[in-house]
Design a protein around this motif. Structure first.
Motif, PDB file in Angstrom:
ATOM      1  N   PHE A  34      46.863  45.590  58.300  1.00  0.00           N
ATOM      2  CA  PHE A  34      47.411  44.404  58.318  1.00  0.00           C
ATOM      3  C   PHE A  34      48.696  44.355  57.526  1.00  0.00           C
ATOM      4  O   PHE A  34      48.614  44.635  56.207  1.00  0.00           O
ATOM      5  CB  PHE A  34      46.707  43.093  57.796  1.00  0.00           C
ATOM      6  CG  PHE A  34      47.161  41.744  58.172  1.00  0.00           C
ATOM      7  CD1 PHE A  34      46.793  40.733  57.386  1.00  0.00           C
ATOM      8  CD2 PHE A  34      47.594  41.673  59.501  1.00  0.00           C
ATOM      9  CE1 PHE A  34      47.572  39.372  57.592  1.00  0.00           C
ATOM     10  CE2 PHE A  34      47.925  40.056  59.915  1.00  0.00           C
ATOM     11  CZ  PHE A  34      48.081  39.135  59.040  1.00  0.00           C
ATOM     12  N   TYR A  35      49.906  44.519  58.180  1.00  0.00           N
ATOM     13  CA  TYR A  35      51.153  44.525  57.280  1.00  0.00           C
ATOM     14  C   TYR A  35      51.659  43.263  57.500  1.00  0.00           C
ATOM     15  O   TYR A  35      52.126  42.500  58.054  1.00  0.00           O
ATOM     16  CB  TYR A  35      51.958  45.511  58.197  1.00  0.00           C
ATOM     17  CG  TYR A  35      51.549  46.866  58.017  1.00  0.00           C
ATOM     18  CD1 TYR A  35      50.594  47.582  58.960  1.00  0.00           C
ATOM     19  CD2 TYR A  35      51.868  47.939  56.820  1.00  0.00           C
ATOM     20  CE1 TYR A  35      50.141  48.571  58.692  1.00  0.00           C
ATOM     21  CE2 TYR A  35      51.510  49.220  56.724  1.00  0.00           C
ATOM     22  CZ  TYR A  35      50.548  49.506  58.017  1.00  0.00           C
ATOM     23  OH  TYR A  35      49.960  50.790  57.830  1.00  0.00           O
ATOM     24  N   ILE A  36      52.254  42.867  56.275  1.00  0.00           N
ATOM     25  CA  ILE A  36      52.856  41.444  56.098  1.00  0.00           C
ATOM     26  C   ILE A  36      54.162  41.679  55.032  1.00  0.00           C
ATOM     27  O   ILE A  36      54.132  42.502  54.195  1.00  0.00           O
ATOM     28  CB  ILE A  36      51.760  40.645  54.951  1.00  0.00           C
ATOM     29  CG1 ILE A  36      50.527  40.448  55.769  1.00  0.00           C
ATOM     30  CG2 ILE A  36      52.616  39.140  54.846  1.00  0.00           C
ATOM     31  CD1 ILE A  36      49.491  39.664  54.833  1.00  0.00           C
ATOM     32  N   CYS A  37      55.144  40.910  55.564  1.00  0.00           N
ATOM     33  CA  CYS A  37      56.391  40.900  54.954  1.00  0.00           C
ATOM     34  C   CYS A  37      56.695  39.394  54.172  1.00  0.00           C
ATOM     35  O   CYS A  37      55.965  38.332  54.391  1.00  0.00           O
ATOM     36  CB  CYS A  37      57.468  40.929  55.839  1.00  0.00           C
ATOM     37  SG  CYS A  37      57.948  39.817  56.901  1.00  0.00           S
ATOM     38  N   SER A  38      57.403  39.395  53.140  1.00  0.00           N
ATOM     39  CA  SER A  38      57.816  38.059  52.221  1.00  0.00           C
ATOM     40  C   SER A  38      59.204  38.374  52.201  1.00  0.00           C
ATOM     41  O   SER A  38      59.669  39.410  52.002  1.00  0.00           O
ATOM     42  CB  SER A  38      56.869  37.918  51.350  1.00  0.00           C
ATOM     43  OG  SER A  38      57.039  38.909  50.471  1.00  0.00           O
ATOM     44  N   ALA A  39      59.934  36.891  51.897  1.00  0.00           N
ATOM     45  CA  ALA A  39      61.298  37.179  51.534  1.00  0.00           C
ATOM     46  C   ALA A  39      61.276  35.890  50.324  1.00  0.00           C
ATOM     47  O   ALA A  39      60.375  34.830  50.445  1.00  0.00           O
ATOM     48  CB  ALA A  39      62.053  36.655  52.714  1.00  0.00           C
ATOM     49  N   VAL A  40      62.131  36.276  49.475  1.00  0.00           N
ATOM     50  CA  VAL A  40      62.377  35.249  48.585  1.00  0.00           C
ATOM     51  C   VAL A  40      63.634  34.527  48.990  1.00  0.00           C
ATOM     52  O   VAL A  40      64.616  34.517  49.396  1.00  0.00           O
ATOM     53  CB  VAL A  40      62.740  36.004  47.081  1.00  0.00           C
ATOM     54  CG1 VAL A  40      63.310  34.868  45.967  1.00  0.00           C
ATOM     55  CG2 VAL A  40      61.914  37.060  46.840  1.00  0.00           C
TER      56      VAL A  40
END
Lengths: 115, 109
Positions: A91-97
């Motif tokens: 499971f690949y997850i991205c996040s952003a500030v």
């Protein structure tokens, strides 16, 4: 709140092929995005920090030639899993500030299955 | 080294209150986050503490004691949909997020 969109949500591919996952910040500009992978019943593992206009910073043990990250604009970062193998299934997850407060918003995640 | 500890699993009853603890040892401190993650989904933001004290947000509250390296997430009036993993994360002096392993919360009727 801020929205981060990730696509595709699910992908199944054959061993040896490459898969690209997109991460977009929909209503804010993200100079920094993060890519994680998560195995079942385990916590998030940071793979790399993606900075707009510069090379990504990879965590120790993550192969940069295998997991190609491109952050070409302030709203888009892509992760390409090259020559995928079954052990890359995860499971690949991205996040952003977003904003000065540094709150982290996550994409929906992409489940990769390599046959 | 940097370390975040939280219980692996907890069980509670619908309608009750549960407290999930998190202790941390990090290189510097620039805030503590709590996230909720349902199985197969990405984490969602619950709370952020940077100063000591209690932050209340509806049924969820989060507490921080920087001197003790300790935080807890308090969930009141538990609902079945609260069954999820709860992740504690600390931002260190380099603004890197250090993640706990997560606490799986099981709600029983």
């Amino acid at each position: 709140g801020a929205v981060v969109s990730q696509h595709p949500s699910r992908v199944i591919c054959k061993s040896g092929t490459s898969v690209k996952i997109e991460c977009r910040s929909l209503d804010f500009q993200a100079t920094t995005m993060f890519w994680y992978r998560q195995f079942p019943k385990q916590s998030l593992m940071l793979m790399a920090t993606s900075n707009e206009g510069s090379k990504a910073t990879y965590e120790q043990g993550v192969e940069k030639d295998k997991f190609l990250i491109n952050h070409a604009s302030l709203t888009l970062s892509t992760l390409t899993v090259t020559s995928a193998h079954p052990e890359d299934s995860s499971f690949y997850i991205c996040s952003a500030v977003a904003g000065d407060g540094g709150e982290l918003f996550f994409g929906e995640g992409s489940r990769l299955t390599v046959l | 080294g940097q370390n975040i500890d939280q219980p692996t699993e907890m069980t509670a009853t619908e309608g009750a209150i549960v407290q999930i603890n998190c202790t941390y040892q990090t290189s510097g401190f620039n805030g503590l986050f709590w996230y909720q993650q349902h199985a197969g989904e990405a984490p969602t933001f619950l709370s952020y503490n940077v100063l000591d004290g209690l932050e209340e947000k509806g049924r969820f509250s989060s507490f921080l004691s920087r001197s003790k390296g300790y935080s807890y997430l308090l969930l009141k009036e538990l609902q079945m949909k609260d069954s999820a993993s709860y992740l504690c994360a600390v931002r260190d002096s380099n603004y890197q997020l250090i993640w706990g392993a997560g606490t799986k919360l099981i709600i029983k009727p």
